[in-house]
Design an enzyme around this catalytic site. Structure first.
Site, PDB file in Angstrom:
ATOM      1  CE  LYS A 229      -8.281   2.825  10.116  1.00 40.07           C
ATOM      2  NZ  LYS A 229      -7.041   2.150   9.867  1.00 40.07           N
TER       3      LYS A 229
ATOM      4  CB  THR B 232      -8.368   2.443   3.288  1.00 42.10           C
ATOM      5  OG1 THR B 232      -8.063   1.801   2.219  1.00 42.10           O
ATOM      6  CG2 THR B 232      -7.140   1.716   4.297  1.00 42.10           C
TER       7      THR B 232
ATOM      8  N   GLY C 108       0.774  -1.149  -0.181  1.00 44.65           N
ATOM      9  CA  GLY C 108       0.022   0.014   0.097  1.00 44.65           C
ATOM     10  C   GLY C 108       0.841   1.409   0.029  1.00 44.65           C
TER      11      GLY C 108
ATOM     12  CG  ASP D 295      -7.050 -12.375   3.587  1.00 44.08           C
ATOM     13  OD1 ASP D 295      -7.301 -11.705   4.273  1.00 44.08           O
ATOM     14  OD2 ASP D 295      -7.680 -12.643   2.588  1.00 44.08           O
TER      15      ASP D 295
ATOM     16  CE1 TYR E 215     -10.819   3.538   7.398  1.00 47.11           C
ATOM     17  CE2 TYR E 215     -11.034   5.913   7.754  1.00 47.11           C
ATOM     18  CZ  TYR E 215     -10.384   5.084   7.419  1.00 47.11           C
ATOM     19  OH  TYR E 215      -9.047   5.173   7.394  1.00 47.11           O
TER      20      TYR E 215
HETATM   21  N1  LIG Z   1      -4.694   7.144   3.027  1.00 49.81           N
HETATM   22  C1  LIG Z   1      -5.063   8.155   3.709  1.00 49.81           C
HETATM   23  O1  LIG Z   1      -5.288   9.231   3.463  1.00 49.81           O
HETATM   24  C2  LIG Z   1      -5.463   7.592   5.246  1.00 49.81           C
HETATM   25  C3  LIG Z   1      -5.905   8.737   6.211  1.00 49.81           C
HETATM   26  C4  LIG Z   1      -5.803   8.308   7.359  1.00 49.81           C
HETATM   27  C5  LIG Z   1      -5.594   7.105   7.905  1.00 49.81           C
HETATM   28  N2  LIG Z   1      -5.154   6.155   6.868  1.00 49.81           N
HETATM   29  C6  LIG Z   1      -4.814   4.740   7.343  1.00 49.81           C
HETATM   30  O2  LIG Z   1      -3.428   4.350   6.938  1.00 49.81           O
HETATM   31  C7  LIG Z   1      -3.526   3.043   6.635  1.00 49.81           C
HETATM   32  C8  LIG Z   1      -2.639   2.878   5.201  1.00 49.81           C
HETATM   33  O3  LIG Z   1      -3.460   3.462   4.367  1.00 49.81           O
HETATM   34  P1  LIG Z   1      -3.026   3.682   2.885  1.00 49.81           P
HETATM   35  O4  LIG Z   1      -3.427   4.820   2.088  1.00 49.81           O
HETATM   36  O5  LIG Z   1      -1.485   3.294   2.598  1.00 49.81           O
HETATM   37  O6  LIG Z   1      -3.908   2.398   2.277  1.00 49.81           O
HETATM   38  P2  LIG Z   1      -3.629   1.510   0.984  1.00 49.81           P
HETATM   39  O7  LIG Z   1      -2.654   2.152   0.272  1.00 49.81           O
HETATM   40  O8  LIG Z   1      -5.152   1.400   0.584  1.00 49.81           O
HETATM   41  O9  LIG Z   1      -2.900   0.095   1.581  1.00 49.81           O
HETATM   42  C9  LIG Z   1      -3.703  -0.933   2.247  1.00 49.81           C
HETATM   43  C10 LIG Z   1      -2.804  -1.852   2.393  1.00 49.81           C
HETATM   44  O10 LIG Z   1      -3.640  -2.817   3.074  1.00 49.81           O
HETATM   45  C11 LIG Z   1      -3.442  -4.173   2.617  1.00 49.81           C
HETATM   46  N3  LIG Z   1      -4.587  -4.962   2.731  1.00 49.81           N
HETATM   47  C12 LIG Z   1      -6.003  -4.869   2.466  1.00 49.81           C
HETATM   48  N4  LIG Z   1      -6.479  -5.936   3.070  1.00 49.81           N
HETATM   49  C13 LIG Z   1      -5.851  -6.649   3.569  1.00 49.81           C
HETATM   50  C14 LIG Z   1      -6.189  -8.042   4.262  1.00 49.81           C
HETATM   51  N5  LIG Z   1      -7.161  -8.555   4.176  1.00 49.81           N
HETATM   52  N6  LIG Z   1      -4.957  -8.455   4.818  1.00 49.81           N
HETATM   53  C15 LIG Z   1      -3.767  -7.811   4.949  1.00 49.81           C
HETATM   54  N7  LIG Z   1      -3.466  -6.709   4.147  1.00 49.81           N
HETATM   55  C16 LIG Z   1      -4.624  -5.964   3.474  1.00 49.81           C
HETATM   56  C17 LIG Z   1      -3.405  -3.770   0.925  1.00 49.81           C
HETATM   57  O11 LIG Z   1      -2.958  -4.847   0.195  1.00 49.81           O
HETATM   58  P3  LIG Z   1      -3.346  -5.117  -1.254  1.00 49.81           P
HETATM   59  O12 LIG Z   1      -3.093  -3.609  -1.795  1.00 49.81           O
HETATM   60  O13 LIG Z   1      -2.077  -5.799  -1.855  1.00 49.81           O
HETATM   61  O14 LIG Z   1      -4.712  -5.618  -1.501  1.00 49.81           O
HETATM   62  C18 LIG Z   1      -2.344  -2.706   1.086  1.00 49.81           C
HETATM   63  O15 LIG Z   1      -1.161  -3.197   1.106  1.00 49.81           O
HETATM   64  C19 LIG Z   1      -4.796   2.417   6.725  1.00 49.81           C
HETATM   65  O16 LIG Z   1      -4.957   1.845   7.981  1.00 49.81           O
HETATM   66  C20 LIG Z   1      -5.643   3.759   6.750  1.00 49.81           C
HETATM   67  O17 LIG Z   1      -6.946   3.462   7.472  1.00 49.81           O
HETATM   68  C21 LIG Z   1      -5.044   6.606   5.494  1.00 49.81           C
END
Ligand SMILES: NC(=O)c1ccc[n+]([C@@H]2O[C@H](COP(=O)([O-])OP(=O)(O)OC[C@H]3O[C@@H](n4cnc5c(N)ncnc54)[C@H](OP(=O)(O)O)[C@@H]3O)[C@@H](O)[C@H]2O)c1
Length: 311
Positions: free
Chosen positions: A144, A78, A19, A52, A140
């Site tokens: 969280k 997410t 991710g 997973d 969500y």
């Molecule tokens: N992006 C934002 O703006 C934001 C803001 C606040 C908080 N956050 C938090 O920060 C964290 C990371 O965000 P991000 O933007 O980097 O997310 P992201 O790019 O959507 O990445 C999510 C990751 O989780 C993996 N994943 C999904 N389902 C899974 C499962 N069942 N088992 C194991 N891994 C799984 C995905 O793998 P695949 O892609 O290989 O399926 C990917 O590596 C999240 O917890 C999110 O809630 C993000």
């Protein structure tokens, strides 16, 4: 400071290494001399292990086998509107699955780093610091917040919760808002954004670097890890467009109420980061510096090919 000049190198596991934040965590960990292994769920990249988290026993067994000192969990379900439609999956992926692996980490004496969000607040009077009272509006945000509380209760000083928001920047999957914007605008299409949602754009590589430095220092508890500016979504979009040489006039703002988004959004949201600012001033780049760095990294021959080109 680096792992070679005074900081003991550690073994890290990054659940969600495919991710946006996870990809940068793996890079920063390697640069700082730590041994790190990352996982993917549906999007494989070289060197990542398939995991997973919903296969709870198997996932916990794999984590135990790695003997990590620190488990980073930048994963989960997410998609905010998807969580509203499927609360069971939202709670499983954002609360129960990370808690399962946090317990496995705790059994080993390892620390656990979880990523949370400003969606734990209702957005009536943001931006919020770490002392502000959460009041999530969406499934969500609720899941969280429950995860934050459960980790504090069960892991105490072994848990670090980094709340962040509006994460953008170069990444391998090219999914974040900046990429969506670039694809739309470069096709000459209009991009419609909520005019009344305010938050803190946060640069992915900086979020990851902060999380690694905090883990190295053994910091625990709740910390806000965000960029220093609080802006509305239209301003954020126009600044990205301008930085990327795209037409900012293609961005139109409309009120959230007209967007028919599935989940309620905090409007005056965003996060203040007094703890991080005091601990490591200047760690998070300004929006302009982050956008300049974004472009530079996409051109960097060492990173090119690993990152999705923006256009
Ligand atoms: N992006 C934002 O703006 C934001 C803001 C606040 C908080 N956050 C938090 O920060 C964290 C990371 O965000 P991000 O933007 O980097 O997310 P992201 O790019 O959507 O990445 C999510 C990751 O989780 C993996 N994943 C999904 N389902 C899974 C499962 N069942 N088992 C194991 N891994 C799984 C995905 O793998 P695949 O892609 O290989 O399926 C990917 O590596 C999240 O917890 C999110 O809630 C993000």
């Amino acid at each position: 400071m680096s792992a070679t000049d005074g900081v003991a190198p550690f073994r890290a596991v990054v659940i969600g290494g495919s991710g946006q934040i996870g990809g940068w965590l793996l890079r920063v960990l390697a640069e700082r001399g730590h041994a790190a292994v990352g996982t993917y769920a549906s999007t494989p990249f070289p060197g990542l292990h398939a995991l997973d988290a919903s296969h709870r026993e198997q996932a916990a067994a794999w984590v135990r086998e790695q003997h990590p000192d620190v488990v980073f969990y930048p994963a989960g379900f997410t998609w905010v509107d998807g969580c509203e439609r499927d609360p069971e999956r939202a709670y499983a992926a954002n609360l129960h699955e990370p808690l399962n692996l946090a317990r496995a980490a705790a059994e080993l004496g390892a620390r656990f780093v979880y990523f949370s969000t400003d969606y734990v607040f209702d957005g009536h009077d943001g931006p919020y610091d770490e002392h502000a009272l959460p009041h999530p509006l969406s499934v969500y945000g609720k899941a969280k917040l429950e995860a934050e509380q459960a980790l504090e209760r069960e892991l105490g000083p072994r848990a670090l919760v980094a709340r962040t928001s509006w994460v953008f920047g170069p990444e391998r999957q090219g999914k974040n808002f900046a990429y969506q914007l670039a694809r739309t605008l470069s096709a000459g299409q209009e991009l419609v954004c909520p005019s009344d949602q305010i938050s803190s754009p946060s640069y992915g590589p900086d979020v990851a670097r902060a999380a690694v430095l905090l883990a190295e220092a053994g910091e625990s508890g709740l910390i806000h890890v965000v960029g220093p500016e609080v802006v509305d979504r239209v301003t954020f979009a126009r600044r990205i467009a301008t930085a990327l040489g795209l037409d900012p006039d293609l961005i139109k703002g409309i009120p959230t109420a007209s967007l028919a988004q599935g989940a309620p959004r905090p409007l005056s949201g965003g996060l203040l980061s007094p703890r991080l600012d005091a601990w490591h001033p200047g760690l998070m780049k300004s929006l302009d510096e982050a956008l300049a760095d974004f472009q530079a990294r996409l051109r960097d021959p060492l990173l090119k090919g690993e990152l999705k080109p923006i256009l």
